[in-house]
Scaffold this motif. Structure first.
Motif, short mmCIF file in Angstrom:
data_model
loop_
_atom_site.label_atom_id
_atom_site.label_comp_id
_atom_site.label_asym_id
_atom_site.label_seq_id
_atom_site.Cartn_x
_atom_site.Cartn_y
_atom_site.Cartn_z
N ARG A 57 0.79 -1.25 0.00
CA ARG A 57 0.00 0.00 0.00
C ARG A 57 0.81 1.28 0.00
NH1 ARG A 57 -3.94 -1.71 4.70
NH2 ARG A 57 -4.77 -3.61 3.78
N MET A 58 1.99 1.26 0.64
CA MET A 58 2.73 2.52 0.76
C MET A 58 3.45 2.84 -0.55
SD MET A 58 1.95 3.47 3.78
CE MET A 58 2.93 4.97 3.79
N ARG A 59 3.29 4.08 -1.01
CA ARG A 59 4.05 4.54 -2.17
C ARG A 59 4.55 5.96 -1.86
NH1 ARG A 59 -0.62 5.96 -6.57
NH2 ARG A 59 -2.34 6.28 -5.11
N HIS A 60 5.11 6.62 -2.86
CA HIS A 60 5.68 7.94 -2.62
C HIS A 60 4.73 9.03 -3.10
CE1 HIS A 60 9.51 6.49 -1.24
NE2 HIS A 60 9.56 5.65 -2.25
N PHE A 71 6.31 8.92 2.19
CA PHE A 71 5.45 7.74 2.10
C PHE A 71 3.99 8.15 2.29
CE2 PHE A 71 9.32 5.48 3.81
CZ PHE A 71 9.61 4.82 2.63
N THR A 72 3.13 7.59 1.48
CA THR A 72 1.69 7.81 1.61
C THR A 72 0.96 6.68 0.92
OG1 THR A 72 -0.15 9.29 1.04
CG2 THR A 72 1.70 9.23 -0.49
N GLU A 73 -0.29 6.47 1.31
CA GLU A 73 -1.11 5.48 0.60
C GLU A 73 -1.90 6.13 -0.53
OE1 GLU A 73 -3.43 3.44 3.54
OE2 GLU A 73 -1.67 2.63 4.55
N GLN A 74 -1.82 7.48 -0.60
CA GLN A 74 -2.57 8.21 -1.62
C GLN A 74 -1.63 8.68 -2.75
OE1 GLN A 74 -5.84 8.26 -1.12
NE2 GLN A 74 -5.52 7.29 0.87
N ILE A 89 -1.34 11.89 -3.44
CA ILE A 89 -0.75 13.07 -2.79
C ILE A 89 -0.91 12.89 -1.29
CG2 ILE A 89 -0.90 15.59 -2.54
CD1 ILE A 89 -0.16 14.96 -5.33
N CYS A 90 0.15 13.16 -0.52
CA CYS A 90 0.09 12.91 0.93
C CYS A 90 -0.82 13.94 1.62
CB CYS A 90 1.48 12.94 1.54
SG CYS A 90 2.16 14.59 1.78
#
Ligand SMILES: [Zn+2]
Ligand SMILES: [Zn+2]
Lengths: 196, 196
Positions: free
Chosen positions: B53-56, B63-66, B68-69
């Motif tokens: 789930r975690m991406r940049h 790190f964010t799951e969206q 845009i953080c």
């Protein structure tokens, strides 16, 4: 839900590891996600496999994937000698010396009344049954030389001697290669008392 | 195959964690299998979830799951100020001060030529594009005050200034609450040079 929920959950899960505080857990999570996702997946698979496959040897209590561990199943071992150790790591330390060819009983812990670890948590009754199988002639207490390890050896030793078993303890003394000047006083005092 | 294959594999996998040697890995594996199998499964699930789930963040790299953080997406933040930090942990440290209300760019590392980490590994080109969006007025270099952090700030600062941007650096000086007697000489020298 936060946009870093799965990262936060990973940090919390890593904190359950012994010796890992919040900073270490954050550093570990960052490292895995940024530099070693393959390592993260490898660790997840290893955790699944170990928890599903590893169980306790029916004879000595150590970890094994079989009913009986490789050491207990080895016919070349001397079944008349039984060394009692606290953990598989302690057993491995004895094995590395190549100075003992008997069998083991692994307590998987040590007596620690303050932590609620009493005789049943270290399998004392199982040890008594194991040691009185008619083949064991000598039980060697190889618990650690810490306060808890010594107390554990004392309690186990009394219970085994009450069954008429020969019980010995690893010798205390000056480590090989040491200069007396740098050895702590308690160790020298024990080496004096146990001189031979 | 050994009768402890899955345990050995777990110890190897734990050793991939930063700061974990073979003894620590053995202690962790023993703890999980003997005392916290639920924790082991929780960690396995957390590793799976975080890696999938975690991406940049497309704007700041954290790190964010969206896409845009949460910070970049927050309309209450001052988009004219951009703080450059090495890691999400450093960003969190700045956030705890409540003294900064701008946005961030997270390098996810620092320049370290010996480790093969150059400008492209820390996203320098992305930072230049981000900082020249026409809204950013000031870039605050908040990399660590280590040799690598200082070198990173130097290289980034030069590249940003070449674009005509206003670039500042966190002040060096004596930590709040310190007695000078116990502060290292380099810190005092910097505090003297940067006196105001
Ligand atoms: Zn066994
Ligand atoms: Zn962002």
């Amino acid at each position: 839900m936060s946009d870093t929920h799965s990262l936060d959950a990973l940090v919390q899960a890593l904190r359950r590891l012994p010796g890992v505080g919040v900073r270490s857990a954050q550093r570990m999570a960052f490292h895995l996600l940024q530099h070693d996702r393959e390592g993260a997946l490898q660790l997840a698979r290893a955790l699944d496999a170990a928890t599903s496959r590893m169980r306790h040897c029916a004879r000595c209590h150590t970890f094994t994937e079989q009913e009986i561990c490789a050491t207990c199943a080895d016919p070349r071992r001397d079944a008349s000698q039984l060394a009692v150790v606290e953990t598989p790591a302690d057993q491995a330390a004895l094995e590395r010396t190549a100075a003992f060819n008997g069998l083991y009983f692994v307590l998987m812990g040590r007596l620690s009344p303050l932590d609620g670890i009493g005789p049943s948590q270290i399998g004392l009754q199982k040890l008594l049954e194991r040691a009185t199988d008619g083949t064991v002639r000598e039980v060697i207490l190889a618990t650690n030389f810490t306060a808890e390890g010594e107390a554990t050896a004392h309690v186990i030793g009394q219970a085994l001697r009450a069954q008429g078993l020969a019980v010995t303890r690893l010798a205390r003394g000056v480590p090989a290669g040491s200069e007396l000047e740098y050895v702590d006083l308690g160790t020298i005092a024990h080496a004096l008392a146990d001189r031979r």
